[in-house]
Enzyme design. Structure first.
Site, PDB file in Angstrom:
ATOM      1  N   GLU A  54       0.807  -1.217   0.000  1.00 27.35           N
ATOM      2  CA  GLU A  54       0.000   0.000   0.000  1.00 27.35           C
ATOM      3  C   GLU A  54       0.843   1.272   0.000  1.00 27.35           C
ATOM      4  O   GLU A  54       0.329   2.360   0.238  1.00 27.35           O
ATOM      5  CB  GLU A  54      -0.938  -0.018   1.203  1.00 27.35           C
ATOM      6  CG  GLU A  54      -1.924  -1.166   1.186  1.00 27.35           C
ATOM      7  CD  GLU A  54      -3.067  -0.980   0.209  1.00 27.35           C
ATOM      8  OE1 GLU A  54      -3.684   0.101   0.201  1.00 27.35           O
ATOM      9  OE2 GLU A  54      -3.350  -1.925  -0.561  1.00 27.35           O
ATOM     10  N   HIS A  78      -4.931   2.014   6.845  1.00 25.55           N
ATOM     11  CA  HIS A  78      -3.495   2.235   6.658  1.00 25.55           C
ATOM     12  C   HIS A  78      -2.900   2.739   7.965  1.00 25.55           C
ATOM     13  O   HIS A  78      -3.592   3.375   8.776  1.00 25.55           O
ATOM     14  CB  HIS A  78      -3.223   3.273   5.560  1.00 25.55           C
ATOM     15  CG  HIS A  78      -3.609   2.825   4.185  1.00 25.55           C
ATOM     16  ND1 HIS A  78      -4.291   3.632   3.309  1.00 25.55           N
ATOM     17  CD2 HIS A  78      -3.405   1.651   3.539  1.00 25.55           C
ATOM     18  CE1 HIS A  78      -4.505   2.976   2.170  1.00 25.55           C
ATOM     19  NE2 HIS A  78      -3.966   1.779   2.292  1.00 25.55           N
ATOM     20  N   CYS A  80      -2.915  11.821   3.199  1.00 23.98           N
ATOM     21  CA  CYS A  80      -3.210  10.921   2.076  1.00 23.98           C
ATOM     22  C   CYS A  80      -2.876  11.582   0.743  1.00 23.98           C
ATOM     23  O   CYS A  80      -2.512  10.900  -0.219  1.00 23.98           O
ATOM     24  CB  CYS A  80      -4.682  10.529   2.080  1.00 23.98           C
ATOM     25  SG  CYS A  80      -5.082   9.151   3.177  1.00 23.98           S
TER      26      CYS A  80
END
Length: 445
Positions: A173, A246, A367
């Site tokens: 990720e 995450h 993000c």
């Protein structure tokens, strides 16, 4: 060696919509089907980036990817013209259509894992695009991300790797599960890789553990990192089950400071000891732990307290947390930030930024950016059109005003006109960012 931490923000694409595609992302699920505002979204993101550039930080941008991805629909069995492919998918596979329209590459923290030249065996800056195989809409991104990074970080100073093999063992990720600590950006540091599971285990959590330890280890090997300066930490299952899909939803760090929630790691004590051991002889880590009884994990996730940018601002002797306005609007996180900044700890100020369009889809200020430590020579080698200046910012805002819709519903995705509008926007963008007239797939057909 002098070096700076640059932020490369993902430009939010013209098909920004709330498709609700990310299982385990509470905001994405909560806003599924709501109308989005693509123009407001891209301008919010650009404003956030420009504010940091104006403060003296090195700020870059990453381009959106082509959406809809009609090539993916063809590989899924649809045929005919692009318009016919969209029409058929809208009728028989509307969920698949939402996947190929997703503007998720905006969240650049998932674009890649980056290791600066001070940490690598060959003295080059290494970037490995994430394969993002856990979710369908994001699994499309890896090859296009590799192409973008290769157009921005050009020359012998950089090593842009392909994504890891697209197999569950190597579920990766990107930098959303990676933190680097150091005494100074240009010196050697400790690279912290956070994983949710090992590939061989049977996962029993409420939500998927998206990152494997094997992926972390593969990236560290490819980047030529010193094993003694790498730490592999297991993310807390309680955090994942609460919606921390995450690690950057519950943890952020820069320089010597790691800011994290009490439930971020499965073995908090062991994690801190491992970081101290890896940093021995380089620096003394500073841990800022937020207790569960002061900020419940649900509040930490809904406010995105930790999905903030932790920044060393020019001329400041303490760090700044660039947090979403939702952090200010949540009583527990607002109170914690007031207590934190009134003390004498490493984080001295909190700035609240409005990125609501991104937040409603599950992505905060952190993000939206990929951190890249650059020496002066490396910064000179970066594609200059992708570094934010007054002129480029103005051009990007005008571009967005011209090409983006005010509102977009999930039902609009079936309209072939949206595809044409998106392609016109991206075609113009390649000129603004110096990416070449063959950058996007539709330009090469």
């Amino acid at each position: 060696m002098t070096a700076v931490e640059a932020n490369f923000d993902g430009i939010i694409g013209p098909t920004h919509n709330y498709g609700g595609l990310s299982f385990g992302n509470m905001a994405s699920d909560r806003n599924r089907g709501a109308a989005s505002a693509p123009r407001a979204a891209v301008l919010e993101g650009l404003k956030k980036a420009k504010t940091l550039a104006d403060a003296g930080l090195l700020q870059g941008v990453l381009p959106p990817q082509e959406r809809p991805d009609t090539g993916f629909l063809r590989r899924a069995g649809f045929s005919g013209s692009d318009a016919q492919v969209l029409e058929a998918a809208a009728k028989s596979a509307p969920v698949l259509l939402r996947n190929v329209y997703s503007a998720s590459p905006m969240w650049a923290a998932n674009a890649a894992t980056v290791s600066p030249s001070a940490d690598t065996a060959d003295g080059r800056l290494h970037l490995t695009p994430a394969n993002l195989i856990t979710t369908l809409h994001r699994s499309i991104e890896g090859p296009a991300t590799e192409r973008a990074l290769s157009r921005i970080f050009t020359g012998d100073r950089f090593a842009v790797h392909p994504p890891l093999p697209p197999q569950s063992t190597f579920a990766d990720e990107g930098a959303a599960n990676h933190v680097r600590l150091c005494a100074q950006h240009g010196g050697p540091g400790v690279e912290i890789f956070v994983y949710g599971r090992e590939a061989s285990e049977t996962w029993t959590g409420r939500f998927p553990a998206r990152q494997t330890r094997e992926a972390c280890e593969a990236v560290a090997r490819a980047h030529g990192l010193d094993p003694k300066r790498c730490v592999f930490i297991r993310q807390g299952q309680a955090a994942i089950d609460a919606g921390a899909f995450h690690n950057d939803v519950v943890c952020v760090g820069t320089l010597t400071t790691l800011f994290f929630h009490e439930l971020a790691f499965e073995d908090k004590t062991g994690a801190m000891a491992a970081i101290r051991a890896a940093a021995e002889g380089l620096f003394e880590p500073v841990f800022v732990e937020v207790p569960e009884n002061e900020v419940p994990i649900a509040d930490a996730i809904s406010s995105y307290l930790f999905n903030s940018q932790l920044l060393a601002m020019p001329g400041a002797d303490r760090l700044m947390l660039n947090a979403p306005v939702e952090t200010e609007e949540t009583p527990s996180t607002q109170a914690y930030c007031c207590r934190m900044t009134s003390g004498n700890g490493p984080i001295g100020t909190v700035n609240y930024v409005d990125v609501r369009q991104s937040m409603r889809n599950g992505g905060g200020p952190a993000c939206l950016r990929l951190r890249v430590v650059l020496t002066p020579e490396e910064a000179q080698a970066v594609n200059p059109a992708c570094l934010l200046t007054d002129e480029i910012y103005s051009a990007l805002c005008k571009w967005a005003e011209q090409h983006y819709r005010d509102t977009l519903s999930v039902e609009d995705l079936a309209d072939p006109a949206l595809m044409q509008e998106s392609r016109q926007a991206l075609d113009a963008l390649t000129g603004l960012l110096g990416l070449g007239s063959d950058f996007y797939p539709f330009q090469r057909r």
